[in-house]
Design a protein around this motif. Structure first.
Motif, PDB file in Angstrom:
ATOM      1  N   LEU A 311     -12.170 -35.989  56.680  1.00 33.50           N
ATOM      2  CA  LEU A 311     -11.627 -36.646  57.916  1.00 33.50           C
ATOM      3  C   LEU A 311     -10.406 -36.046  58.045  1.00 33.50           C
ATOM      4  CD1 LEU A 311     -12.919 -40.210  56.968  1.00 33.50           C
ATOM      5  CD2 LEU A 311     -13.887 -38.713  58.779  1.00 33.50           C
ATOM      6  N   ARG A 312      -9.593 -36.368  59.087  1.00 37.92           N
ATOM      7  CA  ARG A 312      -8.391 -35.899  59.493  1.00 37.92           C
ATOM      8  C   ARG A 312      -7.732 -37.563  60.115  1.00 37.92           C
ATOM      9  NH1 ARG A 312     -10.535 -32.432  58.159  1.00 37.92           N
ATOM     10  NH2 ARG A 312     -10.546 -30.035  58.920  1.00 37.92           N
ATOM     11  N   PHE A 313      -6.468 -37.755  59.638  1.00 36.21           N
ATOM     12  CA  PHE A 313      -5.328 -38.876  59.876  1.00 36.21           C
ATOM     13  C   PHE A 313      -5.005 -38.280  61.354  1.00 36.21           C
ATOM     14  CE2 PHE A 313      -2.074 -41.677  60.486  1.00 36.21           C
ATOM     15  CZ  PHE A 313      -2.643 -42.568  60.225  1.00 36.21           C
ATOM     16  N   SER A 314      -5.152 -38.954  62.529  1.00 33.86           N
ATOM     17  CA  SER A 314      -4.668 -38.439  63.759  1.00 33.86           C
ATOM     18  C   SER A 314      -3.576 -39.514  64.471  1.00 33.86           C
ATOM     19  CB  SER A 314      -5.882 -38.374  64.616  1.00 33.86           C
ATOM     20  OG  SER A 314      -6.500 -37.241  64.323  1.00 33.86           O
ATOM     21  N   SER A 315      -2.507 -39.183  64.734  1.00 33.35           N
ATOM     22  CA  SER A 315      -1.624 -40.268  65.354  1.00 33.35           C
ATOM     23  C   SER A 315      -1.337 -39.450  66.825  1.00 33.35           C
ATOM     24  CB  SER A 315      -0.291 -40.140  64.406  1.00 33.35           C
ATOM     25  OG  SER A 315       0.533 -41.008  65.184  1.00 33.35           O
ATOM     26  N   ALA A 316      -1.644 -40.373  67.835  1.00 33.86           N
ATOM     27  CA  ALA A 316      -1.560 -39.832  69.292  1.00 33.86           C
ATOM     28  C   ALA A 316      -0.262 -40.503  69.981  1.00 33.86           C
ATOM     29  CB  ALA A 316      -2.832 -40.207  69.999  1.00 33.86           C
ATOM     30  N   ASN A 317      -0.044 -39.996  71.045  1.00 29.53           N
ATOM     31  CA  ASN A 317       1.104 -40.760  71.862  1.00 29.53           C
ATOM     32  C   ASN A 317       2.367 -40.537  71.310  1.00 29.53           C
ATOM     33  OD1 ASN A 317      -0.682 -41.243  73.833  1.00 29.53           O
ATOM     34  ND2 ASN A 317      -1.404 -43.235  72.792  1.00 29.53           N
ATOM     35  N   LEU A 318       2.692 -39.464  70.630  1.00 28.97           N
ATOM     36  CA  LEU A 318       4.087 -39.237  69.821  1.00 28.97           C
ATOM     37  C   LEU A 318       4.779 -38.338  71.026  1.00 28.97           C
ATOM     38  CD1 LEU A 318       3.090 -38.077  66.370  1.00 28.97           C
ATOM     39  CD2 LEU A 318       3.769 -40.306  67.440  1.00 28.97           C
ATOM     40  N   SER A 319       6.100 -38.745  71.156  1.00 26.98           N
ATOM     41  CA  SER A 319       6.948 -38.186  72.072  1.00 26.98           C
ATOM     42  C   SER A 319       7.341 -36.728  71.532  1.00 26.98           C
ATOM     43  CB  SER A 319       8.176 -39.171  72.405  1.00 26.98           C
ATOM     44  OG  SER A 319       8.914 -39.202  71.188  1.00 26.98           O
ATOM     45  N   GLU A 320       8.329 -36.151  72.480  1.00 23.68           N
ATOM     46  CA  GLU A 320       8.651 -34.712  72.089  1.00 23.68           C
ATOM     47  C   GLU A 320       9.720 -34.792  70.951  1.00 23.68           C
ATOM     48  OE1 GLU A 320      10.087 -32.797  75.838  1.00 23.68           O
ATOM     49  OE2 GLU A 320       8.773 -33.912  77.048  1.00 23.68           O
ATOM     50  N   GLN A 321      10.478 -35.916  71.088  1.00 27.96           N
ATOM     51  CA  GLN A 321      11.520 -36.209  70.069  1.00 27.96           C
ATOM     52  C   GLN A 321      10.756 -36.295  68.631  1.00 27.96           C
ATOM     53  OE1 GLN A 321      11.611 -38.047  72.871  1.00 27.96           O
ATOM     54  NE2 GLN A 321      13.330 -36.653  73.981  1.00 27.96           N
ATOM     55  N   VAL A 352      -0.977 -31.178  68.622  1.00 26.75           N
ATOM     56  CA  VAL A 352      -1.780 -30.759  69.842  1.00 26.75           C
ATOM     57  C   VAL A 352      -1.063 -31.593  71.337  1.00 26.75           C
ATOM     58  CG1 VAL A 352      -4.031 -30.910  71.179  1.00 26.75           C
ATOM     59  CG2 VAL A 352      -3.770 -30.557  68.656  1.00 26.75           C
ATOM     60  N   PRO A 353      -0.712 -30.922  72.092  1.00 29.43           N
ATOM     61  CA  PRO A 353      -0.131 -31.553  73.366  1.00 29.43           C
ATOM     62  C   PRO A 353      -1.417 -32.393  74.117  1.00 29.43           C
ATOM     63  CG  PRO A 353      -0.681 -29.257  73.871  1.00 29.43           C
ATOM     64  CD  PRO A 353      -0.965 -29.352  72.420  1.00 29.43           C
ATOM     65  N   GLN A 354      -1.191 -33.353  74.754  1.00 29.97           N
ATOM     66  CA  GLN A 354      -1.874 -34.428  75.375  1.00 29.97           C
ATOM     67  C   GLN A 354      -1.568 -34.015  77.027  1.00 29.97           C
ATOM     68  OE1 GLN A 354      -1.533 -38.044  72.317  1.00 29.97           O
ATOM     69  NE2 GLN A 354      -1.540 -38.599  74.297  1.00 29.97           N
ATOM     70  N   THR A 355      -2.274 -33.083  77.382  1.00 28.53           N
ATOM     71  CA  THR A 355      -2.060 -32.716  78.471  1.00 28.53           C
ATOM     72  C   THR A 355      -2.177 -33.449  79.722  1.00 28.53           C
ATOM     73  OG1 THR A 355      -4.261 -31.440  78.808  1.00 28.53           O
ATOM     74  CG2 THR A 355      -2.284 -30.216  77.941  1.00 28.53           C
ATOM     75  N   GLU A 356      -3.221 -34.361  79.540  1.00 35.66           N
ATOM     76  CA  GLU A 356      -3.775 -35.408  80.605  1.00 35.66           C
ATOM     77  C   GLU A 356      -2.705 -36.563  80.627  1.00 35.66           C
ATOM     78  OE1 GLU A 356      -5.772 -36.739  76.708  1.00 35.66           O
ATOM     79  OE2 GLU A 356      -5.059 -34.845  77.838  1.00 35.66           O
ATOM     80  N   GLY A 361       7.218 -38.633  83.014  1.00 38.12           N
ATOM     81  CA  GLY A 361       7.528 -37.514  82.880  1.00 38.12           C
ATOM     82  C   GLY A 361       7.438 -36.801  81.753  1.00 38.12           C
ATOM     83  N   GLU A 362       7.422 -37.360  80.506  1.00 40.24           N
ATOM     84  CA  GLU A 362       7.758 -37.067  79.074  1.00 40.24           C
ATOM     85  C   GLU A 362       6.399 -36.557  78.556  1.00 40.24           C
ATOM     86  OE1 GLU A 362       8.618 -39.142  74.880  1.00 40.24           O
ATOM     87  OE2 GLU A 362      10.678 -38.960  76.272  1.00 40.24           O
ATOM     88  N   ALA A 363       6.088 -35.335  77.857  1.00 44.87           N
ATOM     89  CA  ALA A 363       5.082 -34.970  77.399  1.00 44.87           C
ATOM     90  C   ALA A 363       4.675 -35.948  76.197  1.00 44.87           C
ATOM     91  CB  ALA A 363       5.064 -33.431  76.951  1.00 44.87           C
ATOM     92  N   ARG A 364       3.527 -36.063  75.690  1.00 41.79           N
ATOM     93  CA  ARG A 364       3.162 -36.736  74.763  1.00 41.79           C
ATOM     94  C   ARG A 364       2.131 -35.750  73.592  1.00 41.79           C
ATOM     95  NH1 ARG A 364       5.567 -41.259  73.595  1.00 41.79           N
ATOM     96  NH2 ARG A 364       6.310 -42.199  75.615  1.00 41.79           N
ATOM     97  N   PHE A 365       1.876 -36.140  72.504  1.00 42.11           N
ATOM     98  CA  PHE A 365       1.371 -35.031  71.419  1.00 42.11           C
ATOM     99  C   PHE A 365       0.536 -35.713  70.387  1.00 42.11           C
ATOM    100  CE2 PHE A 365       5.280 -33.098  73.043  1.00 42.11           C
ATOM    101  CZ  PHE A 365       4.751 -31.552  73.472  1.00 42.11           C
ATOM    102  N   THR A 366      -0.471 -34.997  69.894  1.00 41.49           N
ATOM    103  CA  THR A 366      -1.213 -35.767  68.938  1.00 41.49           C
ATOM    104  C   THR A 366      -1.185 -34.983  67.623  1.00 41.49           C
ATOM    105  OG1 THR A 366      -2.805 -36.699  70.345  1.00 41.49           O
ATOM    106  CG2 THR A 366      -3.574 -36.276  68.077  1.00 41.49           C
ATOM    107  N   ILE A 367      -0.986 -35.646  66.173  1.00 40.07           N
ATOM    108  CA  ILE A 367      -0.613 -35.023  65.113  1.00 40.07           C
ATOM    109  C   ILE A 367      -2.025 -35.083  64.373  1.00 40.07           C
ATOM    110  CG2 ILE A 367       0.780 -34.750  63.048  1.00 40.07           C
ATOM    111  CD1 ILE A 367       3.082 -35.590  64.591  1.00 40.07           C
TER     112      ILE A 367
END
Length: 394
Positions: A311-321, A352-356, A361-367
């Motif tokens: 399994l992976r621990f995934s955290s989504a919607n992280l900001s660029e900062q 991983v970037p959340q392109t959708e 206007g700020e990009a979101r990422f998943t770790i």
């Protein structure tokens, strides 16, 4: 108290300054000894604070693969004999999930085996009789060659040309007889004309007869040409048959054997698919059918979540900062709400970037954090468990 004179006061200040200067230079009266200091207590050394900063985020345990719905597949269809698992169960690779009643499938295997046996027997018989067939084919080709030669000899333009010549002569004789009759009929003094008229009529009949003979000659000529073409086709077919026999048995027998083998392999595959097993370690998410249900090869049976790669621990919607200093390979500690006293070590596997998705206007990422080997081995880790991850950046 007697008030000091200004002059005396000035002298006292100068003496005090001189004494102070001598003490600083090491001269003068030595300082009084200080009492010995008490022994200092040795303090324990604290763990060094890691460099960088700590990024913390909430998330959940997930499989790195999407869920997959399995069916029996192939040509396997029939009545479901048993469902061997239930939703929420963890299964190992090769574990039985469901089973079909394979009586009809095994009967199809037996029929396919008999069909293959018959096809092989036909092929053997064809091979055994190939020498006789080869001799017959060579004779048939020789006969076809002779027939073609005879047909070509019979096909000639001579008769047709002779008929055309005879017709031309008959037409000319008719014209001459008519002209003679017309000339005699108008001559003076008149002479008997019956003989000339009869000659003209005989010439007409001869011309008509010549036309019929030319038509017959044309028909015979066409028939002879058709016969030549037929003999040529017979020879070509005899040669093809001879080539086939020289290169091996009749290909229809070989094709029958190949078709029977394909049919048998398909029937055996259907029997093998009558038992649906787990292709990898997985979690059963749902069971789609009940025992005794009649299903087709493509009917959904169970839905699994692949646990083969952990399994992976995934955290989504992280900001660029949040992810500015987070890179794959950095250490992480995962604390699950279900097991708050048992933190799990791991490393960042991917950012991983959340392109959708974007917020203002700020990009979101998943770790994605891969748990260390053996981490949580004594715990019941399931997809969907939530918690918090702390990543120490470099």
């Amino acid at each position: 108290m007697t008030k000091l004179q200004p002059r005396v006061l000035t002298m006292l200040i100068l003496v005090t300054l001189v004494v102070a200067l001598v003490a600083c230079a090491g001269g003068g009266v030595p300082p009084a000894p200080t009492p010995p200091a008490a022994e200092e207590e040795v303090q324990p050394t604290a763990e060094p604070v890691p460099e960088g900063r700590t990024v913390a985020a909430d998330g959940r345990l997930e499989s790195p693969y999407p869920e997959l719905t399995l069916s029996f597949g192939g040509g396997a269809s029939g009545r479901v004999l048993a469902i061997a698992v239930h939703a929420g169960e963890t299964v190992e690779v090769g574990q039985l999930l469901a089973e079909l009643d394979d009586s009809e499938l095994r009967r199809a295997v037996e029929e396919a085996e008999l069909k293959l046996e018959r096809a092989l027997e036909d092929l053997d018989q064809a091979e055994a009789g190939r020498e006789d067939d080869l001799a017959k084919a060579e004779k048939a080709r020789a006969d076809a060659e002779r027939a073609l030669t005879s047909a070509r000899l019979g096909y000639s333009d001579t008769d047709l040309e002779q008929a055309r010549t005879n017709l031309d002569r008959a037409r000319q004789a008719e014209t001459d007889a008519k002209d003679t009759y017309e000339r005699i009929r108008v001559n003076w003094p008149p002479v008997p004309i019956e003989g000339y008229y009869d000659s003209w009529q005989r010439a007409i009949r001869e011309r008509e007869l010549a036309e019929m003979r030319l038509a017959d000659a044309g028909d015979a000529h066409s028939a002879d040409w058709v016969d030549v073409q037929a003999r040529e086709a017979d020879l070509a077919e005899a040669e093809r048959a001879l080539v086939v026999l020289r290169t091996g048995a009749d290909p229809t027998h070989e094709r029958a054997v190949e078709d029977a083998r394909v049919e048998l392999a398909s029937a055996q595959d259907a029997v093998a698919r009558a038992e649906l097993v787990a292709p990898w370690p997985a979690l059963v998410l749902s069971v789609e059918v009940a025992p005794q249900a009649t299903v087709e090869a493509t009917t959904p049976i169970v839905t699994l979540l692949n646990l083969q790669d952990g399994l992976r621990f995934s955290s989504a919607n992280l900001s660029e900062q949040h992810i500015a200093d987070v890179y794959p390979g950095e250490p992480a500690v995962v604390t699950l709400r279900t097991y708050p006293e048992m933190p799990l070590e791991g490393v960042v596997e991917a950012v991983v970037p959340q392109t959708e998705e974007a917020t203002e206007g700020e990009a979101r990422f998943t770790i994605h954090v891969r748990l260390a080997e053996g981490a949580g081995a004594e715990l019941r880790l399931l997809p969907g468990l939530t918690g918090r991850v702390e990543i120490v950046t470099k």
